[in-house]
Scaffold this motif. Structure first.
Motif, short mmCIF file in Angstrom:
data_model
loop_
_atom_site.label_atom_id
_atom_site.label_comp_id
_atom_site.label_asym_id
_atom_site.label_seq_id
_atom_site.Cartn_x
_atom_site.Cartn_y
_atom_site.Cartn_z
N ILE A 154 98.20 52.55 14.50
CA ILE A 154 98.72 51.81 13.35
C ILE A 154 100.24 51.80 13.36
O ILE A 154 100.88 50.76 13.13
N GLY A 168 96.43 43.50 7.00
CA GLY A 168 95.54 44.61 7.30
C GLY A 168 94.91 44.49 8.67
O GLY A 168 94.83 45.46 9.43
N LEU A 184 94.43 48.31 10.18
CA LEU A 184 94.04 49.24 9.13
C LEU A 184 92.52 49.29 9.05
O LEU A 184 91.85 48.27 9.17
N THR A 197 90.44 51.90 3.00
CA THR A 197 91.27 52.15 1.82
C THR A 197 91.01 53.56 1.32
O THR A 197 89.90 54.08 1.46
N THR A 214 95.06 53.18 2.31
CA THR A 214 95.97 53.44 3.42
C THR A 214 97.38 53.45 2.87
O THR A 214 97.77 52.54 2.14
N THR A 264 102.12 55.51 8.76
CA THR A 264 100.97 55.88 7.96
C THR A 264 100.75 57.39 7.98
O THR A 264 101.32 58.11 8.81
#
Length: 266
Positions: free
Chosen positions: A87, A230, A235, A238, A240, A247
């Motif tokens: 990410i 997202g 991602l 949730t 995130t 992150t």
């Protein structure tokens, strides 16, 4: 208003990240790893010296089952580290996607050194669990910018409750009533279109204006843009959190605070 409000054609939702799902996956993973480790030992036995190697491996594992827990934890840590790195690389390569968007609810100085972005769904158990702590983080860090990305990913089939809740929250935002509505939606255990409407009304939202904003094509575009962000950043669920574009490995508010502190010092 009902959940018949047309929803925008959005990408297929990603699975939500349940903060307690690791408990179940850990048990299953431990059992699978136990079988794998024993099988590996037995398979290696013919190629190793020292007699009954496979039997000794089995005896050792039976006598020290905690070793399997350590293996599971190490694997989970490696997977989580890989997810975070993936990410973070995607964010670095697509920094423009997280540029300030005036459509997003945001609180704190616009020129803050540290920005926290949360992607969330109002029906996500983890989001609901940490919501009070997120508000506490806002109070404890008045010099930090907090941005809320409405990311309704939990709807399935004909269910549109997550989408409707996100639209309702954005309608409240347009009337300057976002934060109290956000808190109430997070606190409501059984969200329905009716309970969402009741929350709007109870928090002083003009319902006629809200109905128009909920159905507005501008709201369609905003939610579609967030879904695109997202997906592009990879991602996986949730909530995130992104702190200055990086992150966290978990949704633990203490880890979020630690990341905020580190970003302030950086």
């Amino acid at each position: 208003m009902t959940d018949e409000t047309p929803a925008s054609p959005l990408p297929s939702p990603a699975p939500a990240r349940d903060p307690f799902s690791w408990l179940a996956s850990g048990r299953g993973g431990a059992a699978a790893l136990a079988v794998s480790v024993v099988a590996l030992g037995l398979a290696a036995a013919p190629y190793l010296t020292g007699g009954d190697f496979g039997g000794r491996v089995r005896a050792y594992l039976l006598a020290n089952p905690g070793v399997l827990d350590e293996v599971v934890q190490a694997r989970q840590q490696a997977e989580e580290t890989g997810r975070v790195e993936t990410i973070n690389r995607a964010v670095a390569a697509n920094a423009a996607l997280l540029a300030p968007d005036p459509r997003d609810p945001a609180f704190g100085p616009a020129d803050a050194k540290v920005t926290v972005i949360e992607f969330f769904d109002y029906r996500c158990p983890g989001c609901k669990a940490v919501s009070p702590e997120v508000l506490a983080l806002m109070e404890a860090n008045p010099d930090v910018r907090f941005v809320f990305k409405e990311w309704p990913i939990l709807d399935r089939g004909d269910t549109t409750t997550s989408n409707y809740a996100a639209r309702a929250a954005l309608a409240a935002h347009r009337q300057g009533r976002y934060l109290p509505v956000h808190q109430a939606l997070m606190a409501e255990a059984a969200l329905t279109p009716e309970s969402i409407d009741a929350i709007l009304a109870a928090n002083g939202v003009d319902m006629a204006r809200a109905a128009a904003d909920i159905a507005d094509t501008g709201t369609d575009r905003q939610l579609a843009d967030i879904h695109t962000i997202g997906a592009t950043l990879g991602l996986v669920g949730t909530p995130t959190f992104l702190i200055n574009g990086r992150t966290t490995a978990s949704i633990n508010p203490q880890e979020v605070q630690a990341a905020i502190t580190a970003a302030k010092a950086g």
